[in-house]
Each structure stands twice: as C-alpha cells, then as structure tokens.
Design an enzyme around this catalytic site. Structure first.
Site, short mmCIF file in Angstrom:
data_model
loop_
_atom_site.label_atom_id
_atom_site.label_comp_id
_atom_site.label_asym_id
_atom_site.label_seq_id
_atom_site.Cartn_x
_atom_site.Cartn_y
_atom_site.Cartn_z
N ASP A 269 0.85 -1.19 0.00
CA ASP A 269 0.00 0.00 0.00
C ASP A 269 0.89 1.25 0.00
O ASP A 269 2.12 1.15 0.00
CB ASP A 269 -1.00 -0.03 1.16
CG ASP A 269 -0.30 -0.03 2.50
OD1 ASP A 269 0.95 0.06 2.54
OD2 ASP A 269 -1.00 -0.14 3.52
N CYS B 145 -10.37 -27.60 10.42
CA CYS B 145 -11.66 -28.29 10.53
C CYS B 145 -11.53 -29.80 10.33
O CYS B 145 -12.32 -30.57 10.87
CB CYS B 145 -12.66 -27.71 9.53
SG CYS B 145 -13.21 -26.04 9.98
N ASP C 151 -8.35 -6.34 -0.09
CA ASP C 151 -7.51 -6.75 1.03
C ASP C 151 -8.23 -6.36 2.29
O ASP C 151 -9.01 -5.40 2.29
CB ASP C 151 -6.15 -6.05 1.00
CG ASP C 151 -6.23 -4.67 1.62
OD1 ASP C 151 -5.96 -4.53 2.82
OD2 ASP C 151 -6.60 -3.72 0.89
N CYS D 90 -16.24 -27.38 5.87
CA CYS D 90 -14.95 -26.78 5.51
C CYS D 90 -13.85 -27.83 5.41
O CYS D 90 -13.69 -28.65 6.31
CB CYS D 90 -14.57 -25.74 6.56
SG CYS D 90 -12.95 -25.01 6.28
N CYS E 186 -10.62 -27.32 5.43
CA CYS E 186 -9.31 -26.80 5.86
C CYS E 186 -8.69 -27.72 6.90
O CYS E 186 -9.38 -28.52 7.53
CB CYS E 186 -9.44 -25.37 6.39
SG CYS E 186 -9.83 -25.27 8.16
N HIS F 115 -7.94 -21.34 9.15
CA HIS F 115 -9.35 -21.57 8.81
C HIS F 115 -9.96 -20.35 8.11
O HIS F 115 -10.58 -20.47 7.06
CB HIS F 115 -10.18 -21.90 10.05
CG HIS F 115 -11.64 -21.87 9.76
ND1 HIS F 115 -12.30 -22.92 9.16
CD2 HIS F 115 -12.57 -20.88 9.90
CE1 HIS F 115 -13.57 -22.59 8.97
NE2 HIS F 115 -13.76 -21.35 9.40
#
Lengths: 371, 371
Positions: free
Chosen positions: A93, A309, A266, A304, A306, A335
């Site tokens: 940025d 999980c 973002d 999920c 991931c 997650h």
C-alpha cells in the site's frame, strides 16, 4: 516487467467480471482477496500454507516496513519476496492510510506529510516520491501512489483538498517511478461526496496507471454508505484495468463490490478476527470462547475442508483460545484464510458459469443475517 | 495394550543402548526426545509438523490438563490424542513436579498433596489414585506414578521422607491402575544423596513397572551434580525396561545421560528458548535479537535442512523477533525441534554403527564450550 490484466468473463446482469492479473511473480485469478502481511508476515501462518491455500498475492504495509526494519535493509536482504519467503506476487500500500490512522502529530502540506512514528515517536516525512522509492526498494509487484486518506465524517472542504492533493501526488508518484518497473496503481479519494469521487476519478484516471484503487472507504462510514460509494465509483474507473477496493471487507461487502466491478480486495478481518477467536463459517460467525463450545466435538465448520476443521474440535479450539496458546491464532487464521479463498473461488465460479446474479442475491440475504 | 521395549544395540564401551518403544499408538526408536506439549499443544507448531520431523512421542502435563480444561472434558472430547490431533504416542507426567514448582500453599501428607491452583487459586487435592485416574481419562500411552519431587538444595531428612512417600505412592498408583491399560512408569527420587537414590531405586523397582524414570533432577542442582546422580542411578535401574530422565536437558546433558543408559528425555529447552529468540545450531547458540544479525542474509544454521533454515535469513528472523510476531516463535520452534530430533538421530546412529564413545568425547568437548 509491467503487470498485465486480462478479462476472462463478464456477468450479463451485473458489472461483475473475472480475469487474471500477471506480474513478474506469476498470475492469479480475479476477483482476488489479498491476505494482509503488515510487517512482512501474515500473522500466524507459514508462507507455504498460503501457497497451499492458493493465494497468489499478498499485501504488505509500506508504512510499517519503512519504520521497521527499514526498506533499505529489506533491499539489502534481497527484497521483500526473498525476505519473507514468498515467491508469488506482493502488493504494497502507499502508507497513506497508516500515516493518517496510526501516527500522531501529522502535518500535511502539498509537499509531503510529516508525522511521528507510532513506534518510537521519531519525526518522519513521507512524500509521494519517497513512498515510490520505498516500495521500489521493497520490490513489490504492485505499488500504490501516496494518497491523502480522509477520515469519516469529514468536512467537504477537507475532502476537496485531499482530492486535489491526491491527484497531484499521483502525478508526482508516476514521475518518480522508474518506468521499467511498471505496476504503480493510482488511488481515488473523495470521501462520501459523489461529485468529489467523480472529480477524483477524472483527475487520477487521466494519468496512465496500469490499475486503480478506491481508497478512503472502510474508515467508519458503515456498510450502506460504503456500498453507495463503491457502486458510484467503480463504473467510473477504466474497464480494462484492474480495480482494487482497499481495506474491504466482510464476505458480503466483497460480494457486493464484485457486483460493481471490483477485482481486488484486502482486509485484516480474517486474520485479526482469528486472533480474537472469531471464525467465519458457512453457518455464520463462531465466537470460539463461548461456553457452549466447551464440550463440542464438532469441527468449527462441518463443510470446511481446511486442516483446522479436518483435525480439531470446537472444544479444543476454545481451550487453546482461553489458554492464550499460539496455536489458537495459528489454527483460526488458517481456517479464516481458507474461508476467504474459497469464498473468492465460489464468486469466480459463479461469474464464469453465469449464475453470479442469483448467487449474490441468495448469499446477501443469508450473509446480512449472519455477518 | 501394555507398552513394550526391545533393545536393538548396546554400545561396547559405555552403557548407551538403542531400542524401540511400542505403544498402542505406534513404535518409536530410542534414545528419544519428547517435545513438551504442556496444555495439549506443543507451543507454536502444528501436530503435522511434529510428525514430519519424525517425532514419535510427545509429553503433556497432567497438572495443567487437570486444571484446564479438565481431564473429564478431554475424555468426553475423545481423549488427548483426538483432542490435540496427535495420533502417535503420548506420555503424561505425574503432576508431582508442577505441584511442587508452580502451586502455592501446598501441604503434603502420606495421603495426598493439597495445593492452590496457580491459575485461579482454587484448593485442589492430588493423590496417587487421582493422578492415575486423570492420566487414564486422558488416555496417555505412558503414564507416571505420582512422586514427591524435592527441590535442591534440600535437607537429608526431607529427601528421606520423599523417598519413602514416593515408594508408597508408587505402590498405590500401581494398585489404582487399570491393569489392561499398562504403561504406568515408576519414578525414582532421592535428591543428590547417593544412598537415598539407591534406596529409592530398591523401593520403586521392587514394584513391577514396565519402565522407570529418574525424577528430582533438573531442579537447580547444576550440570555436575546432575551428571553424577544420573551416572549413579541409571545403572541401578532394570536393564530390560526403558529408562526415562525427566526434564533433561541440553544436547550435551542428553548425550551424557545416554552414555549412562538413559533412553527417554523431555525438556522445554528447545521450545521455550525458541520463544525467547534462542536457536540451537551446529555452531553453538544463536541469540537472534543481536544487532550483528540485522543485515545477515545467511540462514541460522547453514548445515540445517529444516524449513526455517531453508527459507529464511537471520536478518528476517531478527526482524520478526523484535516485532514480537507470532511467526517468530513458530519458525524458531520448528528449527529447534529439528535440531533436537536430528541430534537424537545422530546419537542413535553412533550407537548402532559402533562409534558412540568417540562421538560423545568429541561432541562433549565441543558442546561444553558452546552450550
């Protein structure tokens, strides 16, 4: 190498589009969410984990790296990619938002902004030229022209002044930029005043940037005003360049902005909320410290895939959070970043296959209740 | 299933030996180091990372899990393995060391120890029977009989009392243990008094445990006294059962103890030091905050194949440490645990191939200078 942007698909009923951004460090599909790696690290995750999730671009903060460890040090250590062990794209940025939100005693003139570091109180000066120079020293693939970010609410005359200055600074940033590096984006300001947003777009987009960002949102204006501003500003930006909505947002905010034609996002939400014990799930937010999860053997989100999980129960995650274990932040961050990357993939899929309009309507009804 | 221990090789010149411990959750080679996962997490690492490094057994703390989240809660959530996502072996300590080092207002009688929780000040009672019951609820593969751990220095009569009580408690622990679970180890005390160590071994080893531990070391006695005590006590323990030296230690301490015939070790050093910015390397310790590393592009240890050394520079790690980034603890912990697992592998190799004696002499000379 300059960055390039190709459009793959446009939704027929909304302004949503799918495309690809290509930089020296590879290509990534849009709409895309960029995890925030403020001090050259996305807090709590290994770069390898971000790669495995499928992220193609990170954001890192110019203001923070300028103060610590210093951009020249990062350059000496091989540039930001080498420094933080990330071989895909990086966007930095402009530092503008942080100067206006974190530092004290700031004084803005047409020349530059003078401020005190929030770390050690040292007096610093950030000019458009220095912001470009810092980001080029870091070696970011996508860099942002310094803007004057105005808080909300603000007086019209202050926003007018910021719009004028932001355009002037955009011009100086482009002039200071080493051409062969490409990848410098302009930022549009204008607060919540429709005519000033339009004026800012006209000023900044008259300059030849390879992409444009909407700045000055997510500064406390609330969902409704933010959406109005995005809906108004996005279509004014050139259609063949990537459009980036800075600092946004919730999954619902992102979905809405995609429908307005935004390509890049973002936000600290998935990572910061993770450290505060909040998980995004397909059934709405889970605040893991709640007593109801103490004996809960289920994963945070049964749908999920991931690693968190797949392996851990809500009961275990609550225990880690209450114990202030490092692993709590690690597991929840992974997650939530999975949740965001999958959310973006679903949005892209909806655009590519042609049901984005329906997907958005159904999701926003659900999400407004849940997020 | 009871745990089993098979000996693979004995060194000809020292008491060092290599073997295999097998539990319901798999086999792992000895001499072995067990990373410490106090509150059901090895701080800063995913269980997957420990598996990848090759660790076959972790230690977790009975005292901490008893207080938070409670052993019955862990049992309800499927036991400690399921709870923390670790499918290999787990050893839990007896709680004795923590009661004597962390809690306040403790009162020991022959019946039990009464103490105040270091977390909330609540009054608690830990008896040998409860310690067994907690560890069985957790489902640990290797469990430890409650001992009375005496600080250093201590009066002879206090140590004598602790030896008597520890033997009595060992007997009660065995009686309280559900036979079919096996895997309960006895602990030997005796402070730094050779005759009391001998007395404790005679008392505890008269009871039929599948393994024996040396407790009451690493309590402030210093390297020399510790080594004397280990050298004296280890050969008194049954040769066909695994021998476990609790809470030890530096790589050099471990090497020395292996030469005395010790098979198992645990210690917070690699993980705690990592969080404090200290890395074990083949050239001695690296204290990462030092200014000399600010611009250093080299990995912490050029000979280390760990993911931290393969990817990151000392300059980056120093930056993360100074910024108090979570990733600092994560990267340094992985490195230090790699260092320890590789150190144990080198020790085993030396025993198996037959050059342990030489390896030890050369290493101890080096390590004494460096660690």
């Amino acid at each position: 190498m300059a960055i390039s942007f190709t459009l793959t698909a446009r939704d027929e009923r909304t302004a949503a589009r799918a495309g690809t951004v290509t930089t020296e460090h590879g290509s990534f599909p849009t709409p895309a969410f960029l995890p925030v790696g403020t001090a050259a690290t996305v807090k709590g995750v290994w770069p390898d984990q971000l790669r495995e999730m499928g992220y193609g671009c990170l954001l890192s903060n110019t203001y923070h790296l300028y103060l610590r460890p210093g951009h020249e040090r990062v350059r000496r250590l091989g540039g930001l990619h080498r420094f933080m062990g990330w071989d895909r794209s990086i966007l930095t940025d402009s530092g503008g938002y942080q100067v206006f939100s974190l530092s004290s005693l700031r004084k803005v003139t047409d020349e530059a902004v003078t401020f005190r570091s929030h770390i050690d109180g040292s007096l610093r000066v950030l000019s458009p030229e220095l912001a470009v120079s810092i980001q080029e020293a870091l070696g970011a693939d996508i860099r942002m022209a310094l803007d004057e970010c105005v808080e909300y609410p603000a007086q019209r005359r202050d926003v007018e002044e910021a719009v004028r200055r932001t355009t002037d600074w955009a011009r100086r940033s482009l002039a200071a930029s080493r051409r062969e590096e490409g990848g410098l984006f302009g930022i549009v300001q204008g607060g919540m005043f429709p005519d000033l947003r339009k004026r800012s777009v006209e000023g900044v987009c008259a300059l030849e940037f390879p992409g444009y960002a909407i700045g000055g949102v997510s500064v406390g204006e609330g969902t409704e005003l933010q959406r109005e501003t995005v809906a108004l500003t996005a279509p004014l930006l050139p259609g063949d360049k990537p459009r980036y909505l800075m600092g946004v947002g919730t999954p619902a905010d992102i979905l809405y902005a995609v429908s307005c034609g935004i390509d890049l996002f973002d936000c600290v939400l998935p990572t910061r909320n993770a450290r505060n014990g909040m998980m995004f799930t397909s059934d709405g937010p889970v605040v893991i410290k709640k007593a109801q999860y103490a004996d809960d053997p289920l994963p945070p989100d049964e749908r999920c895939p991931c690693p968190t999980c797949r392996t851990f129960s809500r009961g275990y995650l609550r225990h880690l959070y209450l114990q202030k274990e490092i692993l709590s932040s690690m597991l929840l961050t992974v997650h939530n970043l999975y949740y965001y990357v999958r959310w973006m993939a679903r949005i892209r899929e909806a655009i590519l296959v042609g049901y984005f309009d329906r997907f958005m309507k159904e999701s926003l009804v659900l999400k407004d209740e849940k997020l």
